[in-house]
Motif scaffolding. Structure first.
Motif, PDB file in Angstrom:
ATOM      1  N   ARG A  22     140.464  -1.722 -23.579  1.00 22.29           N
ATOM      2  CA  ARG A  22     140.288  -3.187 -23.543  1.00 22.29           C
ATOM      3  C   ARG A  22     140.828  -3.805 -24.828  1.00 22.29           C
ATOM      4  N   ILE A  23     141.454  -4.969 -24.687  1.00 22.51           N
ATOM      5  CA  ILE A  23     141.898  -5.763 -25.839  1.00 22.51           C
ATOM      6  C   ILE A  23     141.428  -7.195 -25.609  1.00 22.51           C
ATOM      7  N   VAL A  24     140.856  -7.812 -26.646  1.00 29.11           N
ATOM      8  CA  VAL A  24     140.478  -9.227 -26.563  1.00 29.11           C
ATOM      9  C   VAL A  24     141.266  -9.986 -27.620  1.00 29.11           C
TER      10      VAL A  24
ATOM     11  N   ILE B  35     142.015 -14.140 -24.267  1.00 30.30           N
ATOM     12  CA  ILE B  35     142.562 -13.267 -23.231  1.00 30.30           C
ATOM     13  C   ILE B  35     141.949 -11.878 -23.348  1.00 30.30           C
ATOM     14  N   THR B  36     141.323 -11.413 -22.259  1.00 31.18           N
ATOM     15  CA  THR B  36     140.726 -10.079 -22.218  1.00 31.18           C
ATOM     16  C   THR B  36     141.540  -9.233 -21.246  1.00 31.18           C
TER      17      THR B  36
ATOM     18  N   VAL C 260     151.073 -17.462 -29.365  1.00 25.51           N
ATOM     19  CA  VAL C 260     150.938 -16.844 -30.682  1.00 25.51           C
ATOM     20  C   VAL C 260     149.540 -16.214 -30.757  1.00 25.51           C
ATOM     21  N   VAL C 261     149.475 -14.923 -31.059  1.00 28.06           N
ATOM     22  CA  VAL C 261     148.174 -14.252 -31.165  1.00 28.06           C
ATOM     23  C   VAL C 261     147.568 -14.535 -32.533  1.00 28.06           C
ATOM     24  N   HIS C 262     146.444 -15.272 -32.550  1.00 29.98           N
ATOM     25  CA  HIS C 262     145.774 -15.603 -33.812  1.00 29.98           C
ATOM     26  C   HIS C 262     144.962 -14.439 -34.350  1.00 29.98           C
ATOM     27  N   SER C 263     144.287 -13.737 -33.461  1.00 32.46           N
ATOM     28  CA  SER C 263     143.514 -12.578 -33.924  1.00 32.46           C
ATOM     29  C   SER C 263     143.238 -11.637 -32.762  1.00 32.46           C
ATOM     30  N   VAL C 264     143.081 -10.370 -33.116  1.00 31.11           N
ATOM     31  CA  VAL C 264     142.720  -9.336 -32.148  1.00 31.11           C
ATOM     32  C   VAL C 264     141.215  -9.139 -32.329  1.00 31.11           C
ATOM     33  N   ASP C 265     140.410  -9.737 -31.442  1.00 35.58           N
ATOM     34  CA  ASP C 265     138.977  -9.818 -31.678  1.00 35.58           C
ATOM     35  C   ASP C 265     138.211  -8.559 -31.299  1.00 35.58           C
ATOM     36  N   GLU C 266     138.753  -7.781 -30.381  1.00 31.66           N
ATOM     37  CA  GLU C 266     138.048  -6.556 -29.981  1.00 31.66           C
ATOM     38  C   GLU C 266     139.051  -5.560 -29.408  1.00 31.66           C
TER      39      GLU C 266
END
Lengths: 97, 97, 97, 97, 97, 97, 97
Positions: free
Chosen positions: F6-8, F51-52, F73-79
């Protein structure tokens, strides 16, 4: 006539008979499967309890009569579930809004 | 025509007929599987209740007519579920934001 | 006489005998299936605990007597479940209102 | 092209056609399994509803067109689930932080 | 003597031995099925941890002795579950009131 | 190399291409089982979405490239969840403290 | 020696190597079944992440060494689960009190 599956009552009662006796008496009513008696306020002479009664076809009048015979007064009927299946009340978007 | 699986109504009604009678009457409607009637406000002449009706194909007009025949007024239709399966409303990120 | 399935008690007790000893003693009572003893306040000489007792048919008087024999005082009986099945108390719309 | 499993829409609509009619119309769309229409604000001429549509492969354009044909305006598309399985949005540590 | 199924302890301990060593040592005790060690406060010389021990029949004295041998001090015994089955403490109406 | 389950992502994107198009494009990536796109802020030219992405072995670079190709633009990779099984992040006592 | 089933770590790390690389590296450690890396704070040079590692018998030293080799510093070990089964930390009455 559709069946009553659950009744939730707000009840004011004297300390005697005890809550164990009241719960037992309601649990003894025909077609009652179970009863929950929860205390929420205690005063010198009286206490307020919330009574939840469940069964396949609960006789509302018998429950009421049992509570009154034991000195209780029903302040409000907070929830009634009727019909063939249990329908829970759930928070809607409107409730949260 | 797609089937109605659940209706949630905000209803103003007089104290009589009682909530047990109203719930029973709705539970008696054809294709209604169960009904939940929850009280949330009590005034001198009237009370506000939230009525949740579930079934395989609930007839909205019959529910409405039953409530009106018993003296109730539907203030708002807070939730409707239609189709072949039950879809719950869930809090989105936007709602929480 | 309907069966008692759960009792929740608010109890004041001395530090000795210990909570492990009190929980063990209640767990040893006939027809008790399990007991939960949760601490919520500690004073110099005493402590307040919430005791939840479950069983197929809990003998309320025996539970009371066991607690009193160990120096405890029951402040209130916060919940009783009676009958053939466990009925949980749940928040109604009225409670949340 | 990957399949759309769920769409959540924030919609402004006139009082007529009713919410029951709008929910029914969306429930009638091909490949829609179910629809939830939840009210959250009522004004004199209009009301705001949150519409959740689920299916094995929801046709977004048909849903949009159905809503617009009934006089509704989609304010925002709050959630979309696409692919072979349903992936729920869940609060991350970053959201809570 | 009824069996102890769960013990929850509030413990003050030095940084050394580490929390991994303390958890491992408790996990090694006979009849302990699992242990959870959760940190909640760190000071210069010491840290406060909450230790949850579960088993079919946990020996309270052995757990206590193991913690003390590793330099820990038990501040309070926050929860004990005894008997044949696990009984959870749940919020009553009185707790919420 | 361990698998990504999983990527958030926290993403800033223009209004066009639409969120339905972006979700569809990510759902089309090889080894992606499902994608959730949730809106949380809308500005004049741009919007912020969470986006999950889930799959048996998600290719992080392909997901990133797909989002950037669509103007995001990806601001951060939260999980990120990696390995043979899904491990959820859960609130610890330290987080609540 | 009892087995470590879960470790939760509070870690400060540089932006490079990326969180995907760190999660992958931990997921590659022998006896690790899965890892969750959740971001909670981003600064110019560094970021704070919460790392949850689960396995049948997690080697704490190897996890620590892997994180340090990638430039990370473990601020605190927030939770450890050891033994034959997973025991969750749950809020007690004392925590809520």
């Amino acid at each position: 006539m559709s069946q009553i599956k659950r009744i939730v009552l707000d009840v004011l009662k004297p300390h005697e008979p005890t809550n164990v006796e009241v719960a037992s008496a309601i649990g003894d009513i025909r077609d009652v499967d179970g009863v929950n008696l929860s205390l929420y306020e205690v005063d010198q002479q009286t206490e307020n309890v919330k009574i939840t009664v469940e069964g396949t076809d609960v006789n509302f009048d018998l429950v009421l009569q049992t509570i009154e015979n034991l000195g209780g007064v029903v302040h409000s009927v907070d929830e009634i579930i009727a019909g063939k299946k249990i329908v829970e009340e759930e928070e809607t978007l409107h409730d949260r809004g």
